[in-house]
Scaffold this active site. Structure first.
Site, PDB file in Angstrom:
ATOM      1  CB  CYS A  42      -0.910   0.010   1.226  1.00 51.74           C
ATOM      2  SG  CYS A  42      -2.074   1.404   1.226  1.00 51.74           S
ATOM      3  CG  ASP A  44      -0.720   4.027   5.316  1.00 47.11           C
ATOM      4  OD1 ASP A  44      -1.927   4.070   5.610  1.00 47.11           O
ATOM      5  OD2 ASP A  44       0.189   4.467   6.063  1.00 47.11           O
ATOM      6  NE  ARG A  46      -0.678   5.103   8.792  1.00 46.99           N
ATOM      7  CZ  ARG A  46      -1.966   4.955   9.106  1.00 46.99           C
ATOM      8  NH1 ARG A  46      -2.358   5.167  10.344  1.00 46.99           N
ATOM      9  NH2 ARG A  46      -2.845   4.579   8.196  1.00 46.99           N
ATOM     10  CG  HIS A  98      -1.657  -1.064   5.876  1.00 46.05           C
ATOM     11  ND1 HIS A  98      -2.165  -0.037   6.649  1.00 46.05           N
ATOM     12  CD2 HIS A  98      -1.845  -0.694   4.598  1.00 46.05           C
ATOM     13  CE1 HIS A  98      -2.609   0.915   5.848  1.00 46.05           C
ATOM     14  NE2 HIS A  98      -2.438   0.547   4.605  1.00 46.05           N
ATOM     15  CB  CYS A 101      -5.726  -0.509   4.535  1.00 47.40           C
ATOM     16  SG  CYS A 101      -5.391   0.032   2.845  1.00 47.40           S
TER      17      CYS A 101
HETATM   18 CO    CO Z   1      -3.440   1.248   2.968  1.00 47.56          CO
END
Ligand code: CO
Length: 212
Positions: A42, A44, A46, A98, A101
């Protein structure tokens, strides 16, 4: 939060440290790449690919997008997978989702997300495929966690549908496809332990593209 100026300061320090540890570090890095892993994760901020795995530059070939989707007409993702399998000869393909998400959460909302609709459709389709299991989970957080896992599973199946993956596996017995979920609540990677051989033989009843 890191400032714009700090990025270049940090970069200089990093490069100097690498050379300090191994004067030839960048010579060998520049020479070629030979990663054994393709990581599809992803976007993302993090969920960093290399950092959570403790991997060095050159070890992981990476593709990231919203909610780690492998869509059949996404030329970007399919090009990355094809290049990784045919030219980099990767041994493992990892789809890593994750918990928490945002993309998966957005797909659980029944509302018009504008330009994101076609992308989120991929995840809404995963929900539809597993609607009975998901709706049986009454706790919404747990249902959300499970959709994250099922999305990873379905994207692993999508990877396995590709002719390039099927043909490589028939010829070389690799790459194998793995589904992981990163839990940012404790920093741990969870291997969903999907049975790739079984997935492949199941889907090849319909999607056999090996020409054998
Ligand atoms: Co995500």
């Amino acid at each position: 939060m890191i400032t714009y100026e700090e990025i270049f300061k940090n970069n200089k320090k990093w490069a100097e440290e690498k050379i300090g540890g191994n004067p030839a570090f960048f010579d060998s890095l520049a020479a070629n790449q030979n990663p054994d892993y393709l990581y599809i994760g992803c976007s993302d901020s993090r969920v960093t690919a290399e950092e959570v795995m403790g991997a060095a530059p050159g070890e992981i070939f990476v593709h990231r997008n919203i909610a780690n989707v492998v869509a059949t007409i996404d030329l970007n993702a399919i090009s990355v997978i094809s290049y990784a399998v045919q030219y980099l000869d990767v041994k493992h393909i990892i789809v890593c989702g994750h918990y928490g998400c945002g993309g998966v959460k957005a797909a659980m909302q029944q509302s018009d997300m504008g330009i994101l609709n076609p992308w989120l459709r991929n995840i809404r389709d995963v929900y539809r495929l597993h609607v009975e299991e998901l709706n049986a989970i009454k706790n919404l957080e747990e249902r959300y966690d499970r959709l994250v896992e099922l999305n990873v599973q379905e994207q692993c199946i999508n990877v396995s549908k590709l002719a390039v993956v099927q043909k490589a596996y028939l010829k070389k017995q690799y790459p194998s496809v793995h589904g992981w979920v990163f839990d940012m609540r404790n920093g741990m990677l969870k291997d969903l332990k999907l049975d790739f051989k079984r997935i492949l033989s199941e889907i090849q009843k319909i999607y056999d593209l090996t020409d054998e």
